[in-house]
Write an enzyme that holds these catalytic residues in place. Structure first.
Site, mmCIF file in Angstrom:
data_model
loop_
_atom_site.group_PDB
_atom_site.id
_atom_site.type_symbol
_atom_site.label_atom_id
_atom_site.label_comp_id
_atom_site.label_asym_id
_atom_site.label_seq_id
_atom_site.Cartn_x
_atom_site.Cartn_y
_atom_site.Cartn_z
ATOM 1 N N SER A 207 0.827 -1.087 -0.221
ATOM 2 C CA SER A 207 0.069 -0.031 -0.007
ATOM 3 C C SER A 207 0.765 1.218 0.080
ATOM 4 C CB SER A 207 -1.066 -0.138 1.188
ATOM 5 O OG SER A 207 -2.228 0.841 1.037
ATOM 6 N N ASP A 437 1.590 -46.215 -12.493
ATOM 7 C CA ASP A 437 0.616 -47.012 -13.499
ATOM 8 C C ASP A 437 -0.780 -46.735 -13.355
ATOM 9 O OD1 ASP A 437 -0.735 -48.730 -15.007
ATOM 10 O OD2 ASP A 437 0.722 -50.358 -14.610
#
Length: 476
Positions: A207, A437
């Site tokens: 900010s 797999d």
């Protein structure tokens, strides 16, 4: 090149810089928004808004609000110090720096000149195991102040905000030098005495603190004997942007403060939608919070003077949401201007709100969209294009609209469901349990296909035999 990559540091070096800059920035606020952040997460901005606001002021048994001295609050100041120390940083005292200006009991330094006395900055060091100083961090605090003087300090900072937008020429550019010129000289001398150069300095802020970062970068070539010209500058939610490539300006597209000024110039868009891209800024990161998601809240125009929009500006939301981008498995595929939607919904809103790209109060989004979930149970909806979706932890439900999406599941990702999966989509499993797999993980259960990895799973809703293509599944 990753979305937060900076200069020539490379991806890993840039990630380290980002993490350091964020840790320093969050410390500079001393957990001031802790009460609001916890209250918002528990209660949201809908019917729970009153409870959220009470939490912001008074805190609770698990958070500290902005009013000090509430006996049932935890010590969030202590938590802030512990967090920055865990990140590797320790405050450097005024006596160590040989500095005689104003400093409070926590070691926070205050502005030096009249008109800048409510500005605040932290100076920290990173050390090796032998105690040798390796880096210095400078963290400018945004508009606010210590809990004990929050109102008066915030008023002083708001005056600085207004002067940066409407005041004397180059006020924003000169801000850091006017507020902390003497201190920054002492820091440069201290760094040099320990064998450090400007390259060993991280400058950060949020900010108004981000404005100070851009200011310091602008001044660095000719102030402080040029010591800081090669420092590393990362600003969050800054309204201004320094010329050149010295500063990485990071912010949410729907943060009304971020990029409010064009460079340092005020114009009519500063009060409304200001989505102009800049060379140094991230321009399309959206904080998907309760305000952004709500049609009712968005009846009011998007504006820096519309206070509800400021929920996208709070530092805690930056720390959480931006860090999830940093840690995303898609990080390397995101560029500075990629569209990234970050789930920052409260718990009540998360239960029935689909996280998606609403392209609200912004220029049209182009290209691929990345959607990053939270650690909760998210509802995530892809768009009509090619989206990259990472649900994160929690039990997420993901809706596929295009058939050209990539879904990423990492580690212990929970028990997720994908609705509308098509064979042209891609499923990526990373750091999961078991073999690579697919046949060891996939099983048809009723009308669905379930892929199981230990305690984690993905259910492809309505996908039976033959509906899952092995070519579209990657297990690594």
């Amino acid at each position: 090149m990753g979305i937060f990559d900076y200069k020539n540091l490379g991806t890993e070096g840039s990630k380290t810089l980002f993490a350091d800059a964020m840790a320093i920035t969050l410390y500079s606020y001393h957990n001031l928004d802790n009460g609001f952040a916890v209250g918002y997460q528990h209660n949201g901005l809908g019917l729970g808004l009153p409870a959220t606001l009470v939490g912001a002021l008074l805190g609770s048994t698990d958070s500290q609000g902005v009013i000090p001295g509430i006996p049932w609050n935890p010590d969030s100041e202590k938590a802030a110090l512990e967090a920055v120390q865990k990140a590797g940083w320790t405050p450097i005292s005024a006596s160590a720096l040989g500095y005689a200006g104003k400093v409070d009991a926590r070691g926070t330094f205050f502005g030096e000149k009249a008109g800048y006395t409510t500005a605040q900055v932290e100076v920290l060091g990173k050390y090796d195991d032998a105690g040798k100083l390796l880096e210095i961090g400078i963290g400018f605090r945004g508009t606010s102040g210590p809990r004990e003087t929050l109102i008066s300090d915030s008023i002083g900072d708001l005056i600085s905000d207004l002067l940066a937008a409407l005041g004397p020429k180059d006020y924003a550019k000169n801000y850091a030098g006017e507020a902390f010129g003497g201190l920054l000289k002492n820091v440069a001398d201290y760094a040099g005495a320990h064998g450090l150069t400007g390259k060993d300095v991280v400058v950060s802020g949020h900010s108004l603190g981000g404005l100070a970062v851009n200011s310091m970068a602008d001044l660095s070539n000719y102030k402080w004997a040029g010591f800081y010209k090669d420092a590393n500058y990362v600003a969050y939610a800054s309204p201004t942007q320094s010329a050149g490539d010295k500063v990485l300006n990071i912010g949410y597209e729907n943060d009304p403060v971020f990029r409010a000024l064009d460079g340092s110039s005020f114009n009519l868009s500063s009060l409304g939608v200001h989505d102009k891209p800049h060379e140094s800024t991230t321009d399309n990161i959206v904080s998907f919070n309760d305000h952004y998601a709500s049609t009712l809240w968005n009846v009011l125009p998007f504006s820096i003077v519309n206070l509800p929009t400021w929920v996208s500006h709070l530092p805690t939301a930056y720390g959480d949401g931006m860090t999830r981008i940093l840690e995303s498995g898609f990080y390397d595929q995101m560029t500075r201007d990629s569209t990234v939607i970050v789930a920052n919904l409260s718990d009540p809103a998360r239960a029935n709100t689909w996280v998606q790209d609403l392209n609200r109060n912004a220029e049209p989004h182009k290209g691929n969209t990345f959607i990053i979930g939270s650690d909760g149970n998210d509802l995530i909806q892809g768009g009509n294009g090619a989206d990259f979706i990472e649900g994160g932890k929690g039990n997420d439900t993901i809706r596929d609209n295009s058939g050209h999406n990539t879904f990423l599941f990492s580690g212990h990702f929970g028990n997720d469901r994908v609705i509308g999966y098509q064979p042209t989509d891609k499923l990526v499993f990373k750091d999961v349990q078991g073999s690579t797999d697919l046949r060891d993980h996939a099983k048809v259960v009723g009308a669905d296909t379930v892929l199981t990895f230990g305690a984690d799973s993905v259910t492809l809703v309505g996908v039976g035999h033959g509906g899952l293509w092995t070519e579209g599944v990657v297990i690594g």
